[in-house]
Design an enzyme around this catalytic site. Structure first.
Site, PDB file in Angstrom:
ATOM      1  N   GLU A 107      43.848  46.843  37.800  1.00 32.44           N
ATOM      2  CA  GLU A 107      45.218  46.338  37.588  1.00 32.44           C
ATOM      3  C   GLU A 107      45.531  45.175  38.520  1.00 32.44           C
ATOM      4  O   GLU A 107      46.689  44.984  38.913  1.00 32.44           O
ATOM      5  CB  GLU A 107      46.258  47.448  37.785  1.00 32.44           C
ATOM      6  CG  GLU A 107      46.411  48.371  36.622  1.00 32.44           C
ATOM      7  CD  GLU A 107      46.586  47.639  35.317  1.00 32.44           C
ATOM      8  OE1 GLU A 107      47.220  46.575  35.312  1.00 32.44           O
ATOM      9  OE2 GLU A 107      46.059  48.127  34.312  1.00 32.44           O
TER      10      GLU A 107
HETATM   11  C1  LIG Z   1      36.888  51.848  37.107  1.00 31.30           C
HETATM   12  C2  LIG Z   1      37.485  50.600  36.570  1.00 31.30           C
HETATM   13  C3  LIG Z   1      38.423  50.676  35.558  1.00 31.30           C
HETATM   14  C4  LIG Z   1      38.968  49.503  35.009  1.00 31.30           C
HETATM   15  N1  LIG Z   1      39.821  49.574  33.944  1.00 31.30           N
HETATM   16  C5  LIG Z   1      40.143  48.440  33.269  1.00 31.30           C
HETATM   17  C6  LIG Z   1      40.810  48.495  32.006  1.00 31.30           C
HETATM   18  O1  LIG Z   1      41.173  49.562  31.520  1.00 31.30           O
HETATM   19  N2  LIG Z   1      41.044  47.330  31.355  1.00 31.30           N
HETATM   20  C7  LIG Z   1      40.660  46.122  31.846  1.00 31.30           C
HETATM   21  O2  LIG Z   1      40.887  45.104  31.201  1.00 31.30           O
HETATM   22  N3  LIG Z   1      40.037  46.025  33.055  1.00 31.30           N
HETATM   23  C8  LIG Z   1      39.762  47.160  33.759  1.00 31.30           C
HETATM   24  N4  LIG Z   1      39.087  47.087  34.952  1.00 31.30           N
HETATM   25  C9  LIG Z   1      38.760  45.792  35.498  1.00 31.30           C
HETATM   26  C10 LIG Z   1      39.558  45.463  36.747  1.00 31.30           C
HETATM   27  O3  LIG Z   1      40.892  45.202  36.409  1.00 31.30           O
HETATM   28  C11 LIG Z   1      38.863  44.280  37.446  1.00 31.30           C
HETATM   29  O4  LIG Z   1      37.660  44.807  37.994  1.00 31.30           O
HETATM   30  C12 LIG Z   1      39.716  43.650  38.508  1.00 31.30           C
HETATM   31  O5  LIG Z   1      40.820  42.999  37.935  1.00 31.30           O
HETATM   32  C13 LIG Z   1      38.948  42.648  39.363  1.00 31.30           C
HETATM   33  O6  LIG Z   1      38.190  41.761  38.579  1.00 31.30           O
HETATM   34  P1  LIG Z   1      36.640  41.560  38.902  1.00 31.30           P
HETATM   35  O7  LIG Z   1      36.013  42.909  38.978  1.00 31.30           O
HETATM   36  O8  LIG Z   1      36.077  40.618  37.919  1.00 31.30           O
HETATM   37  O9  LIG Z   1      36.589  40.945  40.334  1.00 31.30           O
HETATM   38  P2  LIG Z   1      36.753  39.397  40.680  1.00 31.30           P
HETATM   39  O10 LIG Z   1      37.888  38.816  39.929  1.00 31.30           O
HETATM   40  O11 LIG Z   1      35.430  38.745  40.547  1.00 31.30           O
HETATM   41  O12 LIG Z   1      37.146  39.456  42.220  1.00 31.30           O
HETATM   42  C14 LIG Z   1      36.188  39.588  43.271  1.00 31.30           C
HETATM   43  C15 LIG Z   1      36.901  39.385  44.604  1.00 31.30           C
HETATM   44  O13 LIG Z   1      37.498  38.085  44.638  1.00 31.30           O
HETATM   45  C16 LIG Z   1      38.881  38.185  44.895  1.00 31.30           C
HETATM   46  N5  LIG Z   1      39.595  37.182  44.127  1.00 31.30           N
HETATM   47  C17 LIG Z   1      39.373  36.791  42.856  1.00 31.30           C
HETATM   48  N6  LIG Z   1      40.285  35.887  42.487  1.00 31.30           N
HETATM   49  C18 LIG Z   1      41.122  35.704  43.531  1.00 31.30           C
HETATM   50  C19 LIG Z   1      42.268  34.907  43.786  1.00 31.30           C
HETATM   51  N7  LIG Z   1      42.776  34.121  42.843  1.00 31.30           N
HETATM   52  N8  LIG Z   1      42.859  34.992  45.003  1.00 31.30           N
HETATM   53  C20 LIG Z   1      42.368  35.787  45.969  1.00 31.30           C
HETATM   54  N9  LIG Z   1      41.283  36.556  45.795  1.00 31.30           N
HETATM   55  C21 LIG Z   1      40.682  36.526  44.595  1.00 31.30           C
HETATM   56  C22 LIG Z   1      39.286  39.593  44.474  1.00 31.30           C
HETATM   57  O14 LIG Z   1      40.442  40.038  45.150  1.00 31.30           O
HETATM   58  C23 LIG Z   1      38.035  40.382  44.839  1.00 31.30           C
HETATM   59  O15 LIG Z   1      38.086  40.723  46.198  1.00 31.30           O
HETATM   60  C24 LIG Z   1      38.584  48.252  35.541  1.00 31.30           C
HETATM   61  C25 LIG Z   1      37.664  48.180  36.596  1.00 31.30           C
HETATM   62  C26 LIG Z   1      37.105  49.326  37.085  1.00 31.30           C
HETATM   63  C27 LIG Z   1      36.059  49.208  38.160  1.00 31.30           C
END
Ligand SMILES: Cc1cc2nc3c(=O)[nH]c(=O)nc-3n(C[C@H](O)[C@H](O)[C@H](O)COP(=O)(O)OP(=O)(O)OC[C@H]3O[C@@H](n4cnc5c(N)ncnc54)[C@H](O)[C@@H]3O)c2cc1C
Length: 593
Positions: free
Chosen positions: A435
């Site tokens: 989220e």
């Molecule tokens: C168990 C689980 C359930 C989930 N459920 C859902 C779901 O139901 N539906 C859905 O759509 N998604 C879901 N997700 C996805 C989840 O919302 C994302 O994993 C999350 O939003 C982070 O995206 P990412 O994993 O690509 O990390 P990234 O976006 O690659 O981020 C990696 C790091 O970079 C930082 N970062 C990235 N961009 C910025 C910025 N602009 N400013 C500062 N820091 C930044 C982040 O804070 C993090 O520390 C789920 C994930 C998991 C693991």
């Protein structure tokens, strides 16, 4: 012993004496609600949480679910528990009576949902996602889609999901590349891969309604070219019966650190002819619509921090009363006593209890603003907009720290899976990520909610002004509240300084602001949590002065005093980190990392 017992007394206190349940029941549309009704709802929900959800929490963690050829079988007992959940009407509680819901206020759902999260966080995710999907459909879809899908979703017979994330689009939704093309009959064919979809596939309900973000042909690039589609697992006939299987499949299920009872799916849409989907609202406005769902989910993920911390605390407290180890410092009796008597174990437990109560109060207070905003109160809308990233970001970061503190009470056996203490720590760890990570919440807070607000800083300034009034009231009220007032005043001053600094620097030094945005989010959480605990302390003192013999009020005064003495002082440190820390964050050139 790790049975979850809903903390009903504190829930009732926060609902009735802080969040203003009676007033909320009197708002237009809430006529069915009353304090007495809510009392019996809480009692029944507590029985369901302890009797039905808690017993399957461990099997969800230890066994999890199985995925074979796209079919997911949930852990033993989950299907039956979900069916009972639906039959007993819990799913329908917060939704509009127009679609079969019970129309109870958000603040009541908050308390009930906390129980689901405390008893079994992995289970609680399923109705949480359905609830978010219902909100998005109810606010933005056509009447036809509403009539066709909402009654079954409100009932819980069909569940809902949220499909944003793709392998190359996580925090950055602008990178979404899933596609949708119009068929010509009003429907669309959706294709693409979505990852990490919570409860994306399962066997607990007869249909799954996926809300999927995708791009139409010739859509503009970036966030302005994303539309929202309703894509059912089974197509729905005009008479409401289920039709053929849609072209979507669960490609695999993730192996995770925690929430093993919640299937997290890789979803593949349109591998063959294309998955039939229906546009929600207007083309290219999908991200805005999805925010309806995400704001609902963000507050509820914040609540996961509360529920899981409460559960971890209860288990740690039980252990601290049982485990005998070492001589207690300062105890002249030479008796061996449980570790609860060691000052540091006391500190760990007090920390868990006090901070969990602060988080609960903030979450319910925020939900009360949602109810007031629904009734047309613009100031309440501004307050909930401001506080949504704080409830999500602060409470989940706290949840991780507190489940860690609770585990520490167990010593070595906490690290051993048999006790169950490790599960809370592992489960809580996802809450600061999904989220929107804590950094994304903090970006939202310093950007849209503060510096980019219509009148920059207006909502924060209104909050600060209101909190300052409480300081004056505390000072005037009672000697026992004076120390709390001093710490609260210092915290508010720190928040005010940091907010002004953001407003002054956001345009010319945005990187400096964002280098300190997470400390600022924590600062806001601590001060607002401290403010609500201070108000709670004032209520407790008043009740005790009036002659109440209820020990609960003594307990509340103690936990609020602890929060003021042990948490509010961090506000000054976070403020200093925000306003002066950017130079050291960027002190190391990239090549020296
Ligand atoms: C168990 C689980 C359930 C989930 N459920 C859902 C779901 O139901 N539906 C859905 O759509 N998604 C879901 N997700 C996805 C989840 O919302 C994302 O994993 C999350 O939003 C982070 O995206 P990412 O994993 O690509 O990390 P990234 O976006 O690659 O981020 C990696 C790091 O970079 C930082 N970062 C990235 N961009 C910025 C910025 N602009 N400013 C500062 N820091 C930044 C982040 O804070 C993090 O520390 C789920 C994930 C998991 C693991």
């Amino acid at each position: 012993m790790s049975t979850y017992i809903a903390p009903i007394r504190d829930m009732q206190f926060v609902l009735n004496e802080v969040a203003g349940l009676e007033e909320i029941c009197a708002l237009p549309g809430n006529e069915e609600c009353s304090v007495d009704l809510v009392e019996s709802i809480l009692d029944e929900a507590a029985k369901f949480a302890t009797g039905v959800l808690d017993p399957i929490n461990r099997v969800g963690d230890r066994v999890g679910h199985v995925c074979k050829d796209g079919v997911v079988t949930t852990a033993e007992g989950f299907k039956e528990a979900y069916q009972l959940f639906v039959e007993t009407g819990w799913n329908a509680m917060p939704f509009s009576p127009e679609y079969g819901g019970q129309g109870l206020p958000a603040v009541v759902s908050m308390a009930v949902n906390e129980m689901w999260k405390g008893a079994n966080m992995a289970f609680g995710l399923c109705p949480m996602l359905t609830g978010g999907a219902i909100e998005a459909i109810a606010h933005h879809a056509s009447d036809e889609l509403k009539q066709k899908y909402l009654p079954k979703m409100v009932e819980g017979t069909w569940t809902g999901t949220m499909n944003l994330t793709e392998p190359n689009a996580g925090s950055d939704l602008a990178a979404i590349s899933s596609k949708a093309k119009p068929v010509g009959d009003g429907s669309y064919l959706v294709s693409g891969t979505k990852i990490f979809i919570t409860w994306g596939e399962h066997d607990v309900a007869e249909n799954i309604i996926h809300l999927v973000l995708a791009r139409l042909p010739d859509a503009p690039p970036g966030l302005k070219g994303i539309s929202l589609f309703l894509v059912p697992k089974f197509l729905v006939n005009d008479d409401g019966s289920l039709g053929k299987r849609n072209d979507l499949i669960c490609a695999s299920i993730e192996h995770k650190l925690g929430i093993h009872g919640s299937p997290t799916a890789v979803m593949s849409y349109g591998e063959n002819e294309g998955a039939v989907g229906y546009l929600i609202g207007e083309e290219n406005k999908g991200v805005g619509y999805m925010f309806t769902m995400m704001n609902h989910a963000r507050v509820n993920v914040g609540l996961e921090g509360v529920g899981i911390a409460e559960r971890a605390y209860q288990h740690a407290l039980w252990y601290a009363r049982e485990r005998v180890q070492g001589k207690i410092v300062g105890d002249k009796s030479n008796d061996k006593k449980p570790i609860l008597h060691h000052p540091d174990v006391r500190r760990l437990l007090m920390d868990c209890k006090s901070r969990t109560e602060a988080m609960r109060t903030l979450a319910y207070y925020a939900a009360a603003q949602i109810d007031r905003a629904h009734a047309g109160d613009a100031a309440a809308q501004a307050r909930i907009d401001l506080l949504t990233p704080v409830v999500k970001g602060w409470s989940t970061e706290q949840g991780v720290e507190l489940t860690s503190n609770a585990l520490q009470v167990f010593g070595g056996v906490g690290f051993v899976e048999e006790t169950g203490a490790g599960q809370y720590y592992r489960d809580s760890r996802i809450t600061t990520i999904y989220e929107g990570t804590t950094a994304i919440q903090a970006n939202d807070l310093v950007g849209r909610k503060l510096a980019r607000e219509k009148v920059p800083g207006a909502a924060m300034k209104a909050l600060i002004a209101e909190m300052k009034l409480t300081v004056d009231e505390l000072v005037a009220a009672d000697d026992q509240l004076k120390n709390i007032a001093v710490n609260l005043k210092n915290g508010i001053d720190a928040l005010s300084t940091a907010s002004d600094w953001i407003l002054a620097n956001y345009d010319n030094a945005p990187a400096d602001v964002h280098a300190g945005s997470v400390p600022f989010l924590k600062l806001t959480g601590i001060v607002v949590g401290g403010w609500l605990m201070a108000k709670s302390a004032a209520i407790a003192v008043k009740r005790l002065t009036e002659g109440s013999s209820d020990d609960f009020y003594k307990s509340k005064l103690a936990t609020a005093s602890y929060f003021a003495a042990h948490q509010l002082p961090f506000a000054a440190a976070y403020s200093a980190e925000m306003t002066g820390g950017a130079a050291s964050v960027f002190g190391l050139p990239e090549n020296l990392f």
